[in-house]
Design a protein around this motif. Structure first.
Motif, PDB file in Angstrom:
ATOM      1  N   LYS A   1       6.211   5.101  -4.331  1.00 42.89           N
ATOM      2  CA  LYS A   1       5.551   4.048  -4.620  1.00 42.89           C
ATOM      3  C   LYS A   1       6.259   2.742  -4.155  1.00 42.89           C
ATOM      4  O   LYS A   1       5.647   1.957  -3.793  1.00 42.89           O
ATOM      5  N   PHE A   2       7.569   2.769  -4.033  1.00 41.50           N
ATOM      6  CA  PHE A   2       8.498   1.587  -3.516  1.00 41.50           C
ATOM      7  C   PHE A   2       8.057   1.497  -2.249  1.00 41.50           C
ATOM      8  O   PHE A   2       7.709   0.274  -1.614  1.00 41.50           O
ATOM      9  N   ILE A   3       8.023   2.407  -1.492  1.00 41.98           N
ATOM     10  CA  ILE A   3       7.979   2.160   0.240  1.00 41.98           C
ATOM     11  C   ILE A   3       6.259   1.875   0.543  1.00 41.98           C
ATOM     12  O   ILE A   3       6.167   0.943   1.001  1.00 41.98           O
ATOM     13  N   ALA A   4       5.662   2.342  -0.442  1.00 36.02           N
ATOM     14  CA  ALA A   4       4.047   2.157  -0.027  1.00 36.02           C
ATOM     15  C   ALA A   4       3.971   0.578  -0.525  1.00 36.02           C
ATOM     16  O   ALA A   4       2.928  -0.014   0.058  1.00 36.02           O
ATOM     17  N   SER A   5       4.560  -0.120  -1.357  1.00 33.27           N
ATOM     18  CA  SER A   5       4.499  -1.153  -1.772  1.00 33.27           C
ATOM     19  C   SER A   5       4.913  -2.389  -0.572  1.00 33.27           C
ATOM     20  O   SER A   5       4.613  -3.614  -0.547  1.00 33.27           O
ATOM     21  N   LEU A   6       5.649  -1.872   0.239  1.00 34.95           N
ATOM     22  CA  LEU A   6       6.042  -2.681   1.595  1.00 34.95           C
ATOM     23  C   LEU A   6       4.861  -2.853   2.830  1.00 34.95           C
ATOM     24  O   LEU A   6       5.210  -3.728   3.486  1.00 34.95           O
ATOM     25  N   PHE A   7       3.950  -1.917   2.535  1.00 37.65           N
ATOM     26  CA  PHE A   7       2.747  -1.942   3.790  1.00 37.65           C
ATOM     27  C   PHE A   7       1.611  -2.200   3.140  1.00 37.65           C
ATOM     28  O   PHE A   7       1.093  -2.098   1.972  1.00 37.65           O
ATOM     29  N   ASP A   8       0.507  -2.536   4.173  1.00 34.96           N
ATOM     30  CA  ASP A   8      -0.801  -2.983   3.978  1.00 34.96           C
ATOM     31  C   ASP A   8      -1.525  -1.515   3.669  1.00 34.96           C
ATOM     32  O   ASP A   8      -0.888  -0.235   3.993  1.00 34.96           O
ATOM     33  N   GLU A   9      -2.207  -1.292   2.660  1.00 33.76           N
ATOM     34  CA  GLU A   9      -3.062   0.108   2.462  1.00 33.76           C
ATOM     35  C   GLU A   9      -3.365   0.949   3.617  1.00 33.76           C
ATOM     36  O   GLU A   9      -3.093   1.966   3.709  1.00 33.76           O
ATOM     37  N   LYS A  10      -4.122   0.353   4.829  1.00 38.37           N
ATOM     38  CA  LYS A  10      -4.250   0.986   5.836  1.00 38.37           C
ATOM     39  C   LYS A  10      -3.072   1.535   6.482  1.00 38.37           C
ATOM     40  O   LYS A  10      -3.408   2.337   7.552  1.00 38.37           O
ATOM     41  N   GLU A  11      -1.932   1.131   6.298  1.00 37.10           N
ATOM     42  CA  GLU A  11      -0.711   1.733   7.175  1.00 37.10           C
ATOM     43  C   GLU A  11       0.205   2.726   6.298  1.00 37.10           C
ATOM     44  O   GLU A  11       0.868   3.396   6.965  1.00 37.10           O
ATOM     45  N   ILE A  12      -0.266   2.923   5.043  1.00 37.76           N
ATOM     46  CA  ILE A  12       0.581   3.523   4.125  1.00 37.76           C
ATOM     47  C   ILE A  12       0.576   5.124   4.552  1.00 37.76           C
ATOM     48  O   ILE A  12       1.777   5.642   4.870  1.00 37.76           O
ATOM     49  N   GLU A  13      -0.531   5.689   4.885  1.00 40.88           N
ATOM     50  CA  GLU A  13      -0.554   7.148   5.205  1.00 40.88           C
ATOM     51  C   GLU A  13       0.268   7.374   6.594  1.00 40.88           C
ATOM     52  O   GLU A  13       0.939   8.250   6.490  1.00 40.88           O
ATOM     53  N   GLN A  14       0.076   6.250   7.470  1.00 47.60           N
ATOM     54  CA  GLN A  14       0.829   6.655   8.605  1.00 47.60           C
ATOM     55  C   GLN A  14       2.549   6.681   8.647  1.00 47.60           C
ATOM     56  O   GLN A  14       3.102   7.363   8.923  1.00 47.60           O
ATOM     57  N   VAL A  15       2.942   5.691   7.622  1.00 44.01           N
ATOM     58  CA  VAL A  15       4.298   5.599   7.179  1.00 44.01           C
ATOM     59  C   VAL A  15       4.721   6.782   6.559  1.00 44.01           C
ATOM     60  O   VAL A  15       5.825   7.318   6.763  1.00 44.01           O
TER      61      VAL A  15
END
Length: 280
Positions: A244-258
């Protein structure tokens, strides 16, 4: 629904005093079985174990979808490295071994020390990745000067064909870490170890706005989310909350890649859903 993720940086210490303390702080058990059973339910699809301890014992009995970097955390001088080279090469010949992990700071050597040259040449020979601890140390006995991310610039420039993962994004030396990444496109950063202990993401994001803003600033400065990898540094944190924390640092469209796919590129892992646990 839990987000699926590939944990590109975790440890199995096998009940060391250090790992027992970390796992106790978050209410977890410091065992491989606990890690796989608990976080497999929360969306973990696989990962990369960062090796610690005796070289010969690292990387055994990894389940499908999991890989490892052989760790040189007990290598403290040139003679140690020369003696370890045959074992390192044997590891790199394995499909499950995706690289070598250096521990500058914990080990009193800069990552660009000439004693590592033969290790770097082996990585190039087998098309494997160099992972390097950067930034703050968990132990007070180490020296930060060795772990500063600026030292990766020497390796990245001299070995442009070598993939390098800057572990922990150099935290708290974020500006220098970003400068190294901007200067060298063969450098990736994993985002493990930015926090330690128990936390609730929603509360942390509100109370630590300055830190969150700083992280986002330098991630955006790079402008290439595909060069950032998700990792937890377990047992330092609960993996499901860290997602959840790392996902909060990125746009929704970027999260799955990261969270999932960038690690495959950085560590040259052929992605196959049939070899990833819980990846349906």
């Amino acid at each position: 629904m839990y987000k699926k993720y590939f944990d590109a940086h975790f440890h199995w210490f096998d009940h060391s005093a250090f790992s027992d303390r970390l796992s106790s702080n978050i209410g977890d058990l410091d065992t491989k079985e606990y890690f796989l059973e608990t976080y497999g339910r929360y969306g973990m699809t696989g990962g990369i174990m960062m090796g610690n301890g005796e070289i010969e014992k690292q990387g055994d009995s990894l389940p499908d979808g999991f890989y490892y970097c052989v760790g040189l955390d007990q290598i403290a001088c040139t003679d140690d490295i020369r003696e370890a080279l045959p074992a390192i090469e044997k590891h790199l010949q394995r499909e499950k071994c995706v690289g070598v992990k250096l521990y500058p700071g914990y080990v009193p050597l800069y990552p660009h020390d000439e004693c590592y040259v033969e290790v770097l040449e082996l990585l190039l020979k087998y098309n494997k990745t160099l992972a390097v601890h950067t930034g703050m140390l968990a132990a007070l006995s180490g020296k930060l000067k060795y772990a500063h991310p600026i030292h990766l610039d020497d390796i990245a420039v001299d070995y442009p064909e070598l993939r390098i993962v800057m572990c922990h994004f150099g935290n708290p030396f974020l500006a220098e870490a970003a400068a190294v990444m901007e200067h060298n496109r063969n450098v990736y950063a994993d985002l493990s170890g930015l926090l330690e202990g128990l936390f609730v993401t929603e509360h942390f994001v509100k109370t630590e706005e300055l830190y969150i803003s700083n992280l986002k600033t330098w991630i955006r400065y790079i402008g290439e989310p595909e060069r950032f990898l998700f990792g937890t540094d377990w047992p330092a944190v609960k993996c499901d909350e860290y997602v959840k924390f790392i996902a909060s640092l990125f746009d929704e469209k970027e999260i799955e890649q990261v969270l999932r796919y960038n690690a495959y590129q950085a560590y040259n892992i052929k992605y196959d859903t049939r070899t990833c646990v819980n990846d349906q």
